[in-house]
Design an enzyme around this catalytic site. Structure first.
Site, PDB file in Angstrom:
ATOM      1  N   LYS A   1      -5.716  11.115  48.693  1.00  0.00           N
ATOM      2  CA  LYS A   1      -4.801  10.480  47.671  1.00  0.00           C
ATOM      3  C   LYS A   1      -4.088  11.576  46.978  1.00  0.00           C
ATOM      4  O   LYS A   1      -2.725  11.865  46.861  1.00  0.00           O
ATOM      5  CB  LYS A   1      -5.251   9.302  47.005  1.00  0.00           C
ATOM      6  N   ASN A   2      -4.889  12.428  46.551  1.00  0.00           N
ATOM      7  CA  ASN A   2      -4.280  13.347  45.289  1.00  0.00           C
ATOM      8  C   ASN A   2      -3.535  14.825  46.068  1.00  0.00           C
ATOM      9  O   ASN A   2      -2.945  15.331  45.337  1.00  0.00           O
ATOM     10  CB  ASN A   2      -5.514  14.051  44.642  1.00  0.00           C
TER      11      ASN A   2
ATOM     12  N   CYS B   1      -4.555   6.319  28.743  1.00  0.00           N
ATOM     13  CA  CYS B   1      -5.238   5.472  29.548  1.00  0.00           C
ATOM     14  C   CYS B   1      -6.689   5.495  29.332  1.00  0.00           C
ATOM     15  O   CYS B   1      -7.145   6.146  28.622  1.00  0.00           O
ATOM     16  CB  CYS B   1      -4.585   5.770  31.065  1.00  0.00           C
TER      17      CYS B   1
ATOM     18  N   ARG C   1      -3.770  11.173  28.426  1.00  0.00           N
ATOM     19  CA  ARG C   1      -3.270  12.343  29.371  1.00  0.00           C
ATOM     20  C   ARG C   1      -2.076  12.574  29.395  1.00  0.00           C
ATOM     21  O   ARG C   1      -0.960  12.345  29.752  1.00  0.00           O
ATOM     22  CB  ARG C   1      -3.626  11.631  30.895  1.00  0.00           C
TER      23      ARG C   1
ATOM     24  N   ASP D   1     -13.914  13.689  39.079  1.00  0.00           N
ATOM     25  CA  ASP D   1     -13.685  12.573  39.789  1.00  0.00           C
ATOM     26  C   ASP D   1     -15.141  12.112  40.603  1.00  0.00           C
ATOM     27  O   ASP D   1     -14.941  11.187  41.340  1.00  0.00           O
ATOM     28  CB  ASP D   1     -12.563  12.738  40.868  1.00  0.00           C
TER      29      ASP D   1
ATOM     30  N   ARG E   1      -6.560   1.349  44.431  1.00  0.00           N
ATOM     31  CA  ARG E   1      -5.829   2.282  43.999  1.00  0.00           C
ATOM     32  C   ARG E   1      -6.128   3.848  44.795  1.00  0.00           C
ATOM     33  O   ARG E   1      -4.957   4.508  45.025  1.00  0.00           O
ATOM     34  CB  ARG E   1      -5.844   3.026  42.677  1.00  0.00           C
TER      35      ARG E   1
END
Ligand code: UD1
Length: 433
Positions: free
Chosen positions: A22-23, A120, A125, A308, A400
């Site tokens: 995803k990133n 968030c 961020r 992560d 997500r």
């Protein structure tokens, strides 16, 4: 809102295939803004953030075909004209990575309006380093009504030293510099594999980039970029999450289609804890039969232990004997999974940036709430070993960034199912990680 119901106690066995990162897919989709020709991407994960980015690009006038059916996991993007170079708050608020369009938009159209991301779930961020870099390249940036407005006739090459290592900041400025006039030299860059993957796509588009994957990146700006085709690298965080799933459940699990070299910090730590990791080609097999021994981690930029993976590692640490200290250095306030793990029976104490986990503790099922993407993954992992049936609420956070996590886990023996809400509520807030 959907929930997961997971009955713990089954050792996971078999093979799980990893999806695209995803990133990496997010910045690569943003890179399509830099050319009017078509960008074709393969190995795109089927996750909600990608759909959000499709909407974002489409809202600016791009043609985006996000593949389904036979073209599953592919996308074709053509930004022939960008009639409306605005990233609206309604989209930015659900996905922080939206700031990745800032650099490409100014470079291509000479102007961008991008909503400021708010605070968030995993701490403030900011995007000040994106802004500072673009200003150094000659962009005029003003802020009003919650939006950043940036203008530049043509960006010019600059020397940029990042005050702090930032992944999307490195990617944003690298994209901007590809079309700038002259050379850009960036120091203290992020070295994440996703930065290198984006550089590979940009190079295929005609960009001149040296040093991606190191802390110094040099870019010679070109007049224009052209279309290209690119395959996204495997998701190292998804792979790491499943390695821990295999380990925590006392199973024998093979994670296939990954890039083991991107996971060295994780596999080394798992071995230190007492999990056997065998690497062969693009697979990693984890086996955990005996006792686990606690070990400390400290999150760092790549190639260090990824932030992560911190929440998922903490779930594993609750099942290891002794004390494990988990120090979070990248984000403030990234311990929201702690209170939920404690509700399941974990012994964890937080003091500033460090959480001290004392194990092994028996976990028991509870109704828990997902608070951000990776925190949710840690609750799924804890539920795999908890006695009884755990109900995990707000799984839209997991959607997500994980592609059909419940199907993948069920395929290797987990007793997990998704249930929808009888009275669906509006999905709210935020996008961490
Ligand atoms: C990316 C990843 C995310 C991962 C994170 C760190 C994507 C889409 N997301 O997020 O999954 O957790 O890297 O590995 O790739 N900072 C500033 N000013 C800035 C930018 C960042 O102070 O302008 C700070 C942040 O607050 C944070 C640190 O720098 O403390 C690192 O953030 P950054 O690397 O930018 O994270 P993201 O790129 O948002």
């Amino acid at each position: 809102m959907d929930k997961f119901i997971l009955r713990g106690g089954n050792p996971l066995q078999g093979t799980i295939r990893i999806s695209g990162a995803k990133n990496s897919a997010l910045p690569c989709m943003a890179a399509a803004i830099l050319t009017e020709e078509e960008i074709a991407l393969e190995n795109i994960p089927d996750v909600r953030d990608i759909e959000t980015e499709r909407k974002l690009l489409a809202s600016m006038g791009a043609e985006v075909e996000l593949g389904y059916g036979r073209a599953h996991h592919r996308t074709r993007i053509r930004c022939a004209s960008l009639s409306d170079p605005v990233a609206r708050y309604e989209i930015v608020k659900t996905m922080r990575a939206s700031s990745l369009v800032l650099g490409p938009l100014i470079a291509r159209t000479g102007m961008a309006r991008v909503a400021m991301p708010g605070g968030c779930a995993i701490g403030g961020r900011p995007i000040d380093l994106h802004i500072k870099g673009l200003q150094a390249m000659g962009a005029e940036i003003t802020q009003a009504h919650g939006y950043l407005e940036a203008r530049a006739k043509r960006l010019k090459g600059a020397e940029i030293v990042f005050d702090k290592i930032t992944v999307t900041g490195t990617e944003d400025l690298m994209m901007a510099a590809t079309l700038a006039d002259g050379e850009t030299l960036m120091e203290n860059c992020a070295r994440e594999p996703e930065v290198s993957d984006l550089a590979a796509l940009l190079t295929a588009m005609g960009a001149k980039i040296e040093g991606a994957g190191t802390s110094t990146i040099r870019i010679q700006g070109v007049e224009r970029l052209h279309g290209a085709r690119h395959r996204i690298i495997p998701d190292r965080i998804e792979a790491g999450t499943f390695l821990i799933a295999g380990a925590i459940s006392g199973g024998d699990l093979t994670v296939a289609g990954c890039k083991p070299a991107h996971l060295t910090a994780v596999t080394r730590k798992l071995e230190e804890v007492g999990v056997r990791c065998e690497i062969a080609g693009d697979t990693i097999r984890v086996r955990s039969e005996g006792k686990l021994q606690g070990a400390d981690i400290s999150t760092e930029e790549y190639p260090g232990f990824p932030t992560d993976m911190q929440a998922q590692y903490m779930a594993l640490a609750t099942q290891a004997d002794g004390v494990s200290q988990v120090t979070e250095n990248i984000f403030e306030n990234r311990f929201m999974h702690v209170q939920e793990l404690v509700r399941m029976g974990a012994n964890i104490r937080v003091d500033g940036r460090t959480a001290t986990v004392r194990g092994k503790t028996e976990l028991s099922s509870a109704a828990v709430m997902a608070s951000d993407l990776r925190a949710s993954a840690s609750l799924v992992l804890a539920a795999l070993v908890a006695q009884g049936e755990t109900i995990i609420d707000r799984v839209y956070h997991i959607d997500r960034g994980y592609e059909r996590i419940e199907d993948k886990l069920r395929g290797v023996g987990a007793k997990i199912r998704r249930i929808g809400d009888v009275f669906p509520q509006k999905q709210t807030d935020e996008g961490a990680a």
